[in-house]
Structure formats: C-alpha cells, structure tokens
Design a protein around this motif. Structure first.
Motif, PDB file in Angstrom:
ATOM      1  N   THR A  50       5.823   6.005   4.946  1.00 15.15           N
ATOM      2  CA  THR A  50       5.607   5.677   3.533  1.00 15.15           C
ATOM      3  C   THR A  50       6.799   6.099   2.691  1.00 15.15           C
ATOM      4  O   THR A  50       7.249   5.355   1.799  1.00 15.15           O
ATOM      5  CB  THR A  50       4.319   6.368   3.028  1.00 15.15           C
ATOM      6  N   GLN A  51       7.326   7.261   2.950  1.00 15.10           N
ATOM      7  CA  GLN A  51       8.502   7.720   2.208  1.00 15.10           C
ATOM      8  C   GLN A  51       9.722   6.857   2.537  1.00 15.10           C
ATOM      9  O   GLN A  51      10.542   6.569   1.653  1.00 15.10           O
ATOM     10  CB  GLN A  51       8.805   9.186   2.527  1.00 15.10           C
ATOM     11  N   LEU A  95      -1.654   5.694   6.629  1.00 16.02           N
ATOM     12  CA  LEU A  95      -1.048   6.356   5.479  1.00 16.02           C
ATOM     13  C   LEU A  95      -1.450   7.823   5.357  1.00 16.02           C
ATOM     14  O   LEU A  95      -0.752   8.595   4.697  1.00 16.02           O
ATOM     15  CB  LEU A  95      -1.413   5.619   4.185  1.00 16.02           C
ATOM     16  N   TRP A 111       1.312   4.078  -3.016  1.00 20.61           N
ATOM     17  CA  TRP A 111       0.968   5.484  -2.741  1.00 20.61           C
ATOM     18  C   TRP A 111       1.856   6.424  -3.557  1.00 20.61           C
ATOM     19  O   TRP A 111       1.388   7.420  -4.115  1.00 20.61           O
ATOM     20  CB  TRP A 111       1.117   5.751  -1.252  1.00 20.61           C
ATOM     21  N   ASN A 112       3.149   6.108  -3.654  1.00 21.54           N
ATOM     22  CA  ASN A 112       4.081   6.928  -4.429  1.00 21.54           C
ATOM     23  C   ASN A 112       4.186   6.489  -5.885  1.00 21.54           C
ATOM     24  O   ASN A 112       4.317   7.322  -6.784  1.00 21.54           O
ATOM     25  CB  ASN A 112       5.479   6.890  -3.798  1.00 21.54           C
ATOM     26  N   TRP A 150       9.422   3.714   0.549  1.00 25.46           N
ATOM     27  CA  TRP A 150       9.762   4.005  -0.843  1.00 25.46           C
ATOM     28  C   TRP A 150      11.275   4.065  -1.043  1.00 25.46           C
ATOM     29  O   TRP A 150      11.832   3.407  -1.924  1.00 25.46           O
ATOM     30  CB  TRP A 150       9.115   5.317  -1.245  1.00 25.46           C
ATOM     31  N   HIS A 197       0.844  -1.200   0.000  1.00 23.14           N
ATOM     32  CA  HIS A 197       0.000   0.000   0.000  1.00 23.14           C
ATOM     33  C   HIS A 197       0.878   1.249   0.000  1.00 23.14           C
ATOM     34  O   HIS A 197       0.624   2.207  -0.742  1.00 23.14           O
ATOM     35  CB  HIS A 197      -0.892   0.022   1.250  1.00 23.14           C
ATOM     36  N   MET A 198       1.885   1.228   0.844  1.00 22.58           N
ATOM     37  CA  MET A 198       2.767   2.388   0.971  1.00 22.58           C
ATOM     38  C   MET A 198       3.557   2.629  -0.308  1.00 22.58           C
ATOM     39  O   MET A 198       3.720   3.773  -0.739  1.00 22.58           O
ATOM     40  CB  MET A 198       3.704   2.186   2.163  1.00 22.58           C
ATOM     41  N   LYS A 208       2.963   9.291   6.575  1.00 24.69           N
ATOM     42  CA  LYS A 208       3.588   9.800   5.349  1.00 24.69           C
ATOM     43  C   LYS A 208       5.104   9.686   5.434  1.00 24.69           C
ATOM     44  O   LYS A 208       5.773   9.383   4.428  1.00 24.69           O
ATOM     45  CB  LYS A 208       3.159  11.238   5.099  1.00 24.69           C
TER      46      LYS A 208
END
Length: 345
Positions: A319-320, A310, A225-226, A323, A221-222, A316
C-alpha cells in the motif's frame, strides 16, 4: 465512527458466500422521498452510457439542478443529454469532454470545473474499462485499464479535491465517489511483489487477463487507505462504491472476442443486477451516506472491510509502495502538494 479500516477483514469465502450475498440477498437502500438535490451540481464521468447514465437519471429524479456529463465522445454525450433534457427540462445538463487515456485531457477538465462552476456538490468517477488482452496507451506508456481505471482516476481525484473543498456548499461537505468492484476482495494481485510495482503492471509479459481489471480497482483501495488521512470529512467525503455485477452495461465494450462478449452477456442475464439497482449504489454513496462513509468501501449498500491484503504487514508495505509510486507518477501536477494542502484551513 467505524470505517472500513476499523473493521476486521472478512473471512468469508468470496465464492460462493460473498458473491451470492452481494448479488442476490442484499437489498437496495433507496433515498428517502424527502431527498432533494435542488441547487446542487454533480459531475459524472462516463455519464452517457450504462451505470453512469442510470445514476445521472436517478440524481435528476432527486431534483438535481445541474449535471456535468464527462464523456470521451461529445456526440454520444449529446445524444444521451438530449434524452435527459426531454425528461428533466428544468435541470441544466452539460456535456464536457474527458479522455481518461490522456493526462492533458484530465487536467483541462479539472481547470474547466474550477473556472466554470461556482459550486460542486457531487462527483461520481464512474468511467472505466476492462480488457482480456493487453492494450497500451501510447501517450503515457501505461497499460490501458491501469491508466483509465486507476492512474487517470486518481489524477482527477487529486485535482478535484481542492476545487471541491473551495466550491462546496457552505457548511456541507462535497461527495466524491470512486467506482470499485467486489472482486477486489478476491484479487490475487500477481504483481504485488514487484518493486517498483508500476513497471510490472505495464509489462505485457506480466499481463493477466483474469486479474487485470480487478488489480486496477484494488489499487484505488490502497491509495484511499492513505489519502483519507489528509482529507477532512468536513470538506470532502471520499468513498468507494461497488455496484456488483450488472447486466447490460458497456464496461466490457472493449473486451476482445465474440465468444467472450457472449459469455459475459449470458452471465449478466443469469446473475446480473439491473442497471437501476446497480446505479443505486452510486446514488446511495453520495445521497444517503454521510461522514460515516469517509474513506470507506461500500458494498451491498453498507460499509465493508477493505480486501484482506491491506490489513497484513505485507499489504501495508505494498500500500505504501502504491502511494509513493502514484505520487511520483503524478508529480507533474504537484500531486503531493495538492494532497498535503487539503490539511490546511
């Protein structure tokens, strides 16, 4: 279009509200009788058993012309393929080897897709596993569910994206669906404050049997997102699909302990969807849903918000981190360049 990112995070308690609605109240959205996949080519990982096998059958019933079953065991794959070939003699059904515990195997598979297939329309990344005890993949050094459910799945996604863009049917986007889980909405993510994150996910001392599988799914999911910011829905529609809890699948084949296996089996008999209904979520994601589902989490055959984490400032940042650490892990294939290249015409 309103996607998962644009929706407000769900405030309904997962147990029992969301769980009951997802398992018992939601109704399947079957493809219309006019749906015709003639001429199309599909790849399904883990396509010889469980939901992978059932989703393959459903696509073939929609007149899919060419199926690639990506499996760990060629012998077992050929047994499943023989059943399909008997039922669908007009379809071309191939069995290709893919070991999701091996980065090399993933790369070999992607190269074969690029050189052997003139067209690819559908990819369903279904292969996955669950453990209640810690298992390490010696070739990579990663915990096995983290390796299979996330790292190798994302590697295959990144490698296939430019291939799908190049080999899609003219004027039509390809579809790539990663199989997810509704339980991501209830994930505690015990390692979330670790920085860097990935070493914590590989640490046997931090292994959590109740969260391990779900964390591996939450990571996708994370990443999505990007990722969606780099991929046009005109080229490839990427989404996540939840089949809910399904009885009679091989997901828990590697769960250790006879009592645990019996408990999972009994719960499946009581509360589980049938494989046919569970697999319909996959088929819905690639045959019913269009550009509106790009970058979305599909649950109960509808676009659903991502897990609430998220949307938070802390989420956030995590999540970054996911990534950045993923791209660093996959730098040996030039993952960042491949993703950024999806923006070019």
């Amino acid at each position: 279009m309103t996607g998962s990112k644009d929706l407000a995070p769900s405030k309904a308690p997962f147990f029992p509200n969301t769980f009951i609605n997802n398992q018992f109240r939601a109704h399947p959205q079957w493809p219309s009788k006019s749906t015709d996949l003639s001429g199309q080519v599909a790849i399904i990982t883990g396509g010889n058993t469980g939901l992978g096998f059932e989703s393959a059958i459903q696509l073939l019933e929609l007149k899919l012309s060419h199926l690639i079953m990506a499996v760990r065991s060629l012998d077992k794959g050929e047994v499943a393929a023989a059943t399909m070939r008997t039922k669908f003699p007009n379809a071309k059904i191939e069995v290709w080897q893919l070991d999701m515990c091996s980065y090399e195997s993933v790369q070999v598979f992607a190269r074969k897709a690029e050189t052997s297939l003139a067209r690819i329309d559908i990819v369903i990344l279904n292969a996955g596993l669950a453990h209640l005890e810690y298992h390490r993949v010696e070739r990579t050094g990663h915990e096995e569910a983290f390796q299979v459910n996330y790292l190798s799945t994302i590697l295959l996604t990144v490698l296939l994206l430019p291939i799908l863009k190049a080999k899609r049917r003219s004027g039509h986007p390809a579809h790539l669906t990663i199989i997810s889980a509704a339980l991501t909405l209830n994930c505690k993510f015990p390692q979330q404050n670790s920085n860097p994150l990935f070493p914590a996910l590989d640490d046997p001392e931090q292994f959590n049997p109740n969260e391990n599988y779900v964390v591996s799914k939450l990571l996708a999911h994370m990443f999505l997102w990007n990722l969606v910011d780099y991929v046009s829905a005109d080229d490839v529609i990427i989404n996540l699909a939840d089949p809910a809890f399904v009885r009679g699948t091989s997901l828990a084949r590697d769960v250790d302990g006879i009592l645990a296996k019996i408990a999972i089996s009994m719960f499946g008999l009581i509360a589980g969807r049938t494989p046919k209904v569970g697999a319909s979520c996959y088929v819905d994601a690639v045959a019913n849903k269009g550009k509106e589902s790009h970058g979305c989490f599909l649950m109960s055959w509808k676009i659903h918000p991502f897990p609430s984490l998220l949307y938070t400032p802390e989420g956030k940042l995590i999540t970054q981190r996911v990534w950045d650490e993923t791209l660093a892990e996959l730098q040996f294939v030039g993952a960042r360049n491949l993703i950024e290249g999806m923006k070019t015409k």
